[in-house]
Design an enzyme around this catalytic site. Structure first.
Site, PDB file in Angstrom:
ATOM      1  N   HIS A 253       0.818  -1.224   0.000  1.00  0.00           N
ATOM      2  CA  HIS A 253       0.000   0.000   0.000  1.00  0.00           C
ATOM      3  C   HIS A 253       0.847   1.268   0.000  1.00  0.00           C
ATOM      4  O   HIS A 253       0.316   2.358  -0.247  1.00  0.00           O
ATOM      5  CB  HIS A 253      -0.936   0.017   1.223  1.00  0.00           C
ATOM      6  CG  HIS A 253      -1.950  -1.074   1.235  1.00  0.00           C
ATOM      7  ND1 HIS A 253      -2.845  -1.265   0.204  1.00  0.00           N
ATOM      8  CD2 HIS A 253      -2.215  -2.043   2.148  1.00  0.00           C
ATOM      9  CE1 HIS A 253      -3.615  -2.316   0.489  1.00  0.00           C
ATOM     10  NE2 HIS A 253      -3.249  -2.808   1.658  1.00  0.00           N
TER      11      HIS A 253
ATOM     12  N   ASP B  11      -2.398 -10.597  -2.349  1.00  0.00           N
ATOM     13  CA  ASP B  11      -2.969 -10.156  -1.073  1.00  0.00           C
ATOM     14  C   ASP B  11      -4.471  -9.891  -1.286  1.00  0.00           C
ATOM     15  O   ASP B  11      -4.901  -9.569  -2.394  1.00  0.00           O
ATOM     16  CB  ASP B  11      -2.260  -8.874  -0.640  1.00  0.00           C
ATOM     17  CG  ASP B  11      -2.626  -8.423   0.767  1.00  0.00           C
ATOM     18  OD1 ASP B  11      -1.847  -8.709   1.701  1.00  0.00           O
ATOM     19  OD2 ASP B  11      -3.681  -7.769   0.927  1.00  0.00           O
TER      20      ASP B  11
ATOM     21  N   HIS C 146      -6.043  -7.386  -0.399  1.00  0.00           N
ATOM     22  CA  HIS C 146      -6.228  -5.959  -0.690  1.00  0.00           C
ATOM     23  C   HIS C 146      -5.399  -5.540  -1.904  1.00  0.00           C
ATOM     24  O   HIS C 146      -4.261  -5.976  -2.064  1.00  0.00           O
ATOM     25  CB  HIS C 146      -5.815  -5.127   0.522  1.00  0.00           C
ATOM     26  CG  HIS C 146      -6.523  -5.529   1.780  1.00  0.00           C
ATOM     27  ND1 HIS C 146      -5.986  -6.426   2.685  1.00  0.00           N
ATOM     28  CD2 HIS C 146      -7.744  -5.169   2.266  1.00  0.00           C
ATOM     29  CE1 HIS C 146      -6.844  -6.598   3.695  1.00  0.00           C
ATOM     30  NE2 HIS C 146      -7.917  -5.852   3.463  1.00  0.00           N
TER      31      HIS C 146
ATOM     32  N   ASP D 131      -4.230 -12.969   3.520  1.00  0.00           N
ATOM     33  CA  ASP D 131      -5.522 -12.541   4.057  1.00  0.00           C
ATOM     34  C   ASP D 131      -6.682 -12.931   3.143  1.00  0.00           C
ATOM     35  O   ASP D 131      -7.818 -12.548   3.401  1.00  0.00           O
ATOM     36  CB  ASP D 131      -5.532 -11.038   4.387  1.00  0.00           C
ATOM     37  CG  ASP D 131      -4.784 -10.185   3.395  1.00  0.00           C
ATOM     38  OD1 ASP D 131      -4.417 -10.702   2.311  1.00  0.00           O
ATOM     39  OD2 ASP D 131      -4.579  -8.990   3.678  1.00  0.00           O
TER      40      ASP D 131
HETATM   41 ZN   LIG Z   1      -4.037  -7.234   2.792  1.00  0.00          ZN
END
Ligand SMILES: [Zn+2]
Ligand SMILES: [Zn+2]
Lengths: 354, 354
Positions: free
Chosen positions: A163, A199, A201, A288
């Site tokens: 991120h 991931d 996200h 995740d």
């Molecule tokens: Zn994540």
């Protein structure tokens, strides 16, 4: 699997993060990496080394000088404001959104925290710089090992990285380890590098860093950003820009998606990497996607991660794995090492049948 | 001084705000306006009226439709997530900074909170929309009174407005009352409207709303944004853009500045308004320039505010006062009404000597 382990990771240990309007205990905890390390050792999955040290200049291919200068000094600046701050994390509280300027560097510390971040969920602590910096060394070490001929290497580190943008932290991430690995592979002479982000996200930082470049192809399978963090990037219509047009490909999937659809999507993402004719692969390895994750919404099972590793090995590319998210602490070690073991086992099969 | 009083202001009462990495009780409290109202009545400084009602479409000259739609429904959306939310304020925790998109409207409520805000210091509560909406009616009512021939009118309202942009809230502000008043004056046929912002903090929202327009001149005296909120706007080199180039003028002063330098700067700001040949004036009346303000850094004294009012009257323009900041609750009533009384007294002198 050759592993570079961030021996300083636990120097970064946040206390609280903003989550749904309240300060709650951090999800991104040192035990995450401890569990992976323990599982690696239990299965004797190859050598575990400390990272080689790299000069800060090795970060400048990905991050801006003023961001690095800020991050390196942030904790001391925070404590200088008030000695009592030594006992609390620094969190930003104001951000330069639309119409507000990012070109001026304010003197005010809170303003600089906001200038260089995207959320209030990523506490900056006493050891954040040391931990993130050693993590970057892990990613660079893994990239150099792979550039030097290793079939694969694993950067086992936290805080995660995908991120983090060129000049901001957020989503628990400070330095973008996957981007640093990809950039290092490029600088070692590999002409086309693919990043596969699995991931839960979307890796908004990684995408943005390479968005206008044709030499690094970014592709990601993730929860639909309309409902899942990071919300403001990761949509299917983001295809790259300028010279990078056509070299970005997102695969958002609805919250609740299971392994069947996820796995079919992985084949499409790998197909894109093959069409790009990548010479090396960086995998942003978030766990995740696991059904038990407390802040995510896919339903992958522990056994599925063996299959994921095997699929990645079948791509046949020199591969750098970089540890990202995965917050079901009790399961993250087994799940991560399942990917790596699945990869190693398939790599042997590949080699024997070659 | 004709006053339009926001009878719904106390519907907005935040519990906590993010301040230096922690959640602390809100500085922007209902007693601020209660004190001003009490002081107005004590001094019998003219009529106090409830606002006239305006249609939501009256807001569209300043705010975007999608922002208004969000703000109107935000509290219900928040409580729909979890009935327990009814007892806690909504605060954002993630923002679309550089490289992140603002064009997509996410489904996720936290994401929409961040999309439409600039900080974590502006709690959204059960009554925020009703209070802000009635405040906008106060500003519009005052503008129409002045356009209709009144020498001056005062919009006594909270939450304040000048940090709110066309499509974001922040700095305790949700709807930009001063911008709404200026726009209403324009729509009533006044060709050139000046906004003078004398709050301690730069009115970033107001500046941005009119930054590319030549018909509304924005000028502000405020704490240097390098050290003071809102940090990312309010610098001296911001002169307007496009058709608006030359119609924005900022006067940042160092923290610690006193009335002497502030007052000299006011004369320069008024000179700019005279050169613009404004036909009406909107004053963003913040009282946080007061020496006792808990979140600001100038050293104006209570008596100084009488002088400020007189200076504003000498500009000789039809004037709308809009209440903004001022957090020294025990003094804010006297200080605000000193400005208004100083104005009224000087306006009488002006008239007699005309
Ligand atoms: Zn994540
Ligand atoms: Zn203020």
């Amino acid at each position: 699997m050759l592993t570079y382990y961030n021996h300083l990771h636990s120097d970064h240990e946040g206390k609280v993060e903003m989550f749904r309007g309240a300060l709650v205990p951090c999800f991104e905890v040192p035990a995450r990496v401890d569990r992976v390390l323990a599982e690696l050792k239990k299965r004797k999955l190859g050598t575990v080394l400390p990272p080689n040290p790299f000069d800060d200049s090795a970060l400048l291919g990905v991050h801006s000088q003023r961001y690095l200068d800020f991050l390196r000094g942030a904790w001391d600046d925070w404590v200088a404001l008030d000695p009592a701050n030594a006992k609390r994390d620094a969190l930003p509280s104001v951000w330069p959104v639309r119409t507000l300027r990012s070109d001026v560097l304010p003197d005010n510390f809170a303003a600089r925290m906001g200038l260089f971040s995207m959320d209030a969920g990523s506490p900056l602590t006493d050891g954040t710089w040391d931990a993130a910096r050693a993590g970057a060394d892990c990613a660079l070490s893994a990239a150099l090992a792979v550039a030097g001929g290793k079939r694969a290497a694993f950067a086992l580190t936290r805080p995660p990285g995908h991120h983090a943008g060129a000049d901001f932290f957020g989503g628990y991430c400070f330095l973008n380890n996957a981007a640093l690995a990809a950039q290092a592979l490029r600088e070692q002479g590999l002409e086309r590098v693919a990043i596969l982000d699995i991931d839960y996200h979307h890796g908004n930082g990684t995408q943005a860093i390479f968005y206008e470049r044709a030499d690094v192809f970014y592709t990601s399978i993730h929860g639909d950003p309309s409902t899942e963090f990071p919300f403001y990037l990761g949509y299917a219509d983001e295809l790259g820009a300028g010279a990078g047009l056509g070299f970005n490909r997102n695969w958002p999937l609805p919250r609740g998606s299971g392994f069947e659809v996820w796995h079919a999507t992985l084949q499409q993402a790998l197909q894109g990497i093959a069409e790009f004719d990548a010479q090396a692969l960086v995998v942003s390895l978030g766990l995740d996607t696991f059904v038990g994750d407390p802040i995510a919404g896919f339903t992958l099972q522990t056994r599925d991660f063996l299959q994921v590793g095997a699929d990645l090995a079948r791509a046949g590319l020199p591969t750098v794995f970089v540890f990202e998210g995965g917050y079901a602490v009790a399961d993250v070690g087994v799940n991560a090492v399942n990917v790596l073991q699945g990869f190693d086992q398939q790599a042997v099969v590949n080699k024997e049948s070659a």
